[in-house]
Design a protein around this motif. Structure first.
Motif, PDB file in Angstrom:
ATOM      1  N   PRO A  81      35.820  43.731  64.847  1.00  0.00           N
ATOM      2  CA  PRO A  81      35.969  42.278  65.004  1.00  0.00           C
ATOM      3  C   PRO A  81      34.633  41.558  65.130  1.00  0.00           C
ATOM      4  O   PRO A  81      34.472  40.434  64.651  1.00  0.00           O
ATOM      5  CB  PRO A  81      36.802  42.130  66.283  1.00  0.00           C
ATOM      6  N   SER A  82      33.645  42.220  65.750  1.00  0.00           N
ATOM      7  CA  SER A  82      32.331  41.616  65.916  1.00  0.00           C
ATOM      8  C   SER A  82      31.605  41.494  64.578  1.00  0.00           C
ATOM      9  O   SER A  82      30.980  40.472  64.280  1.00  0.00           O
ATOM     10  CB  SER A  82      31.504  42.454  66.894  1.00  0.00           C
ATOM     11  N   ILE A  83      31.708  42.555  63.756  1.00  0.00           N
ATOM     12  CA  ILE A  83      31.084  42.527  62.433  1.00  0.00           C
ATOM     13  C   ILE A  83      31.686  41.418  61.579  1.00  0.00           C
ATOM     14  O   ILE A  83      30.971  40.649  60.910  1.00  0.00           O
ATOM     15  CB  ILE A  83      31.258  43.896  61.739  1.00  0.00           C
ATOM     16  N   ALA A  84      33.008  41.312  61.593  1.00  0.00           N
ATOM     17  CA  ALA A  84      33.680  40.268  60.814  1.00  0.00           C
ATOM     18  C   ALA A  84      33.231  38.882  61.271  1.00  0.00           C
ATOM     19  O   ALA A  84      32.980  37.993  60.444  1.00  0.00           O
ATOM     20  CB  ALA A  84      35.199  40.411  60.945  1.00  0.00           C
ATOM     21  N   ALA A  85      33.115  38.708  62.594  1.00  0.00           N
ATOM     22  CA  ALA A  85      32.736  37.394  63.131  1.00  0.00           C
ATOM     23  C   ALA A  85      31.300  37.024  62.779  1.00  0.00           C
ATOM     24  O   ALA A  85      31.021  35.892  62.387  1.00  0.00           O
ATOM     25  CB  ALA A  85      32.935  37.378  64.647  1.00  0.00           C
ATOM     26  N   VAL A  86      30.365  37.981  62.928  1.00  0.00           N
ATOM     27  CA  VAL A  86      28.959  37.657  62.658  1.00  0.00           C
ATOM     28  C   VAL A  86      28.737  37.407  61.176  1.00  0.00           C
ATOM     29  O   VAL A  86      27.970  36.503  60.784  1.00  0.00           O
ATOM     30  CB  VAL A  86      28.015  38.759  63.195  1.00  0.00           C
ATOM     31  N   TYR A  87      29.408  38.167  60.316  1.00  0.00           N
ATOM     32  CA  TYR A  87      29.246  37.944  58.876  1.00  0.00           C
ATOM     33  C   TYR A  87      29.802  36.574  58.486  1.00  0.00           C
ATOM     34  O   TYR A  87      29.153  35.819  57.750  1.00  0.00           O
ATOM     35  CB  TYR A  87      29.964  39.043  58.078  1.00  0.00           C
ATOM     36  N   ALA A  88      30.993  36.248  58.982  1.00  0.00           N
ATOM     37  CA  ALA A  88      31.599  34.950  58.651  1.00  0.00           C
ATOM     38  C   ALA A  88      30.751  33.803  59.184  1.00  0.00           C
ATOM     39  O   ALA A  88      30.613  32.762  58.525  1.00  0.00           O
ATOM     40  CB  ALA A  88      33.010  34.880  59.231  1.00  0.00           C
ATOM     41  N   THR A  89      30.150  34.016  60.366  1.00  0.00           N
ATOM     42  CA  THR A  89      29.310  32.966  60.953  1.00  0.00           C
ATOM     43  C   THR A  89      28.085  32.698  60.089  1.00  0.00           C
ATOM     44  O   THR A  89      27.740  31.537  59.817  1.00  0.00           O
ATOM     45  CB  THR A  89      28.869  33.362  62.373  1.00  0.00           C
ATOM     46  N   ARG A  90      27.403  33.764  59.637  1.00  0.00           N
ATOM     47  CA  ARG A  90      26.203  33.585  58.827  1.00  0.00           C
ATOM     48  C   ARG A  90      26.538  33.121  57.415  1.00  0.00           C
ATOM     49  O   ARG A  90      25.803  32.311  56.829  1.00  0.00           O
ATOM     50  CB  ARG A  90      25.402  34.894  58.752  1.00  0.00           C
ATOM     51  N   LYS A  91      27.620  33.619  56.869  1.00  0.00           N
ATOM     52  CA  LYS A  91      27.964  33.296  55.477  1.00  0.00           C
ATOM     53  C   LYS A  91      28.568  31.907  55.333  1.00  0.00           C
ATOM     54  O   LYS A  91      28.251  31.183  54.378  1.00  0.00           O
ATOM     55  CB  LYS A  91      28.946  34.349  54.944  1.00  0.00           C
ATOM     56  N   PHE A  92      29.396  31.506  56.294  1.00  0.00           N
ATOM     57  CA  PHE A  92      30.159  30.269  56.127  1.00  0.00           C
ATOM     58  C   PHE A  92      29.883  29.219  57.206  1.00  0.00           C
ATOM     59  O   PHE A  92      29.708  28.042  56.878  1.00  0.00           O
ATOM     60  CB  PHE A  92      31.665  30.578  56.097  1.00  0.00           C
ATOM     61  N   LEU A  93      29.865  29.634  58.491  1.00  0.00           N
ATOM     62  CA  LEU A  93      29.761  28.640  59.558  1.00  0.00           C
ATOM     63  C   LEU A  93      28.395  27.987  59.619  1.00  0.00           C
ATOM     64  O   LEU A  93      28.289  26.750  59.614  1.00  0.00           O
ATOM     65  CB  LEU A  93      30.095  29.288  60.917  1.00  0.00           C
TER      66      LEU A  93
END
Length: 270
Positions: A81-93
């Motif tokens: 869950p942490s990997i998914a969150a950090v990737y989505a944060t850098r890629k999209f947020l």
């Protein structure tokens, strides 16, 4: 080479030495070094910090692997869950945050300001953790391993999002969660957290590759110096007690966090 650049590379070695000597916390200085000494803007600095923190943590993980103090199953459960969150944060947020988030009167509150204030707050929280120290749970408190999946998912998303926003590993948040939520002994929690931090930081960094131009030569030089510092710190740890130095380092991080808060406030509001 300008004096600030020289100081920046010296600071890279200090970051590595602190990681090798006290086992964590040093990487939280990466963003201030990149911003104040090497002239990076905050968004770029948080991206570069992910790579540097990830590579440094990966090197540190090797030491704990040799001692049998990395629980891979736990790292997978906590890490996903942490990997998914950090990737989505850098890629999209992060790319979607406007350069001017809002205004206070006639004063614009920018993305860069928001990131640095959030980072300073995280520095202060991490410094308090280092100053107070971590208490190793009693043997009877460490029971049969079982996972509280709902809390693990929530914790992973929160830590991953924070990591993505500010480029820091968040070990001071992950380690207590590993002890409380999966019943790991403290030393094993430290080794496992390094694997989680390394994986989520490096994968999170890939989310930036398509969003900005990466100065790979600079990044690899800085990271290489930090890694050399880790080995130096590890050698020094045989002669110097890292646990005794950690509170002093925590006070230094606290002062830096408060300085960033004050500096940004003065720069923004005059």
């Amino acid at each position: 080479m300008e004096i600030l650049t020289v100081l920046g590379y010296i600071a890279a070695a200090v970051i590595g030495i602190s990681l090798g000597l006290i086992g964590g916390g040093g990487s939280i200085l990466t963003v201030p070094v990149l911003v104040y000494l090497l002239g990076s803007d905050p968004v770029e600095a948080t991206a570069y910090s992910l790579f540097i923190v990830g590579l440094s943590s990966l090197v540190g993980t090797g030491t704990y692997f040799k001692k049998g103090l990395v629980n891979v199953k736990t790292a997978v459960v906590f890490g996903l869950p942490s990997i998914a969150a950090v990737y989505a944060t850098r890629k999209f947020l992060v790319p979607s945050i406007p350069d001017v988030m809002f205004s206070m009167g006639d004063t614009p509150i920018t993305k860069d300001l928001g990131i640095m204030v959030l980072f300073a707050a995280l520095m202060i929280a991490a410094s308090i953790s280092m100053i107070r120290g971590r208490k190793t749970p009693k043997v009877e408190d460490v029971g049969e391993q079982k996972f509280n999946y709902p809390l693990i998912i929530v914790e992973g998303i929160v830590v991953g999002t924070l990591t993505g926003l500010v480029g820091a590993g968040g070990g001071f948040l992950i380690i207590p969660a590993l002890v409380v939520l999966s019943k790991l002994p403290m030393k094993e929690a430290v080794g496992t957290s390094l694997l989680i931090i390394a994986t989520k930081s490096l994968i999170g960094f890939t989310g930036d590759i398509g969003n900005m131009d990466i100065d790979w030569i600079f990044l690899l030089i800085f990271s290489g110096i930090a890694v050399i510092g880790i080995f130096m710190g590890s050698a020094l740890s045989n002669k110097v007690s890292g646990e005794k130095l950690k509170p002093a380092f925590g006070w230094f991080v606290l002062i830096m966090g408060v300085y960033i808060m004050i500096e940004r406030a003065i720069d923004t509001f005059g």
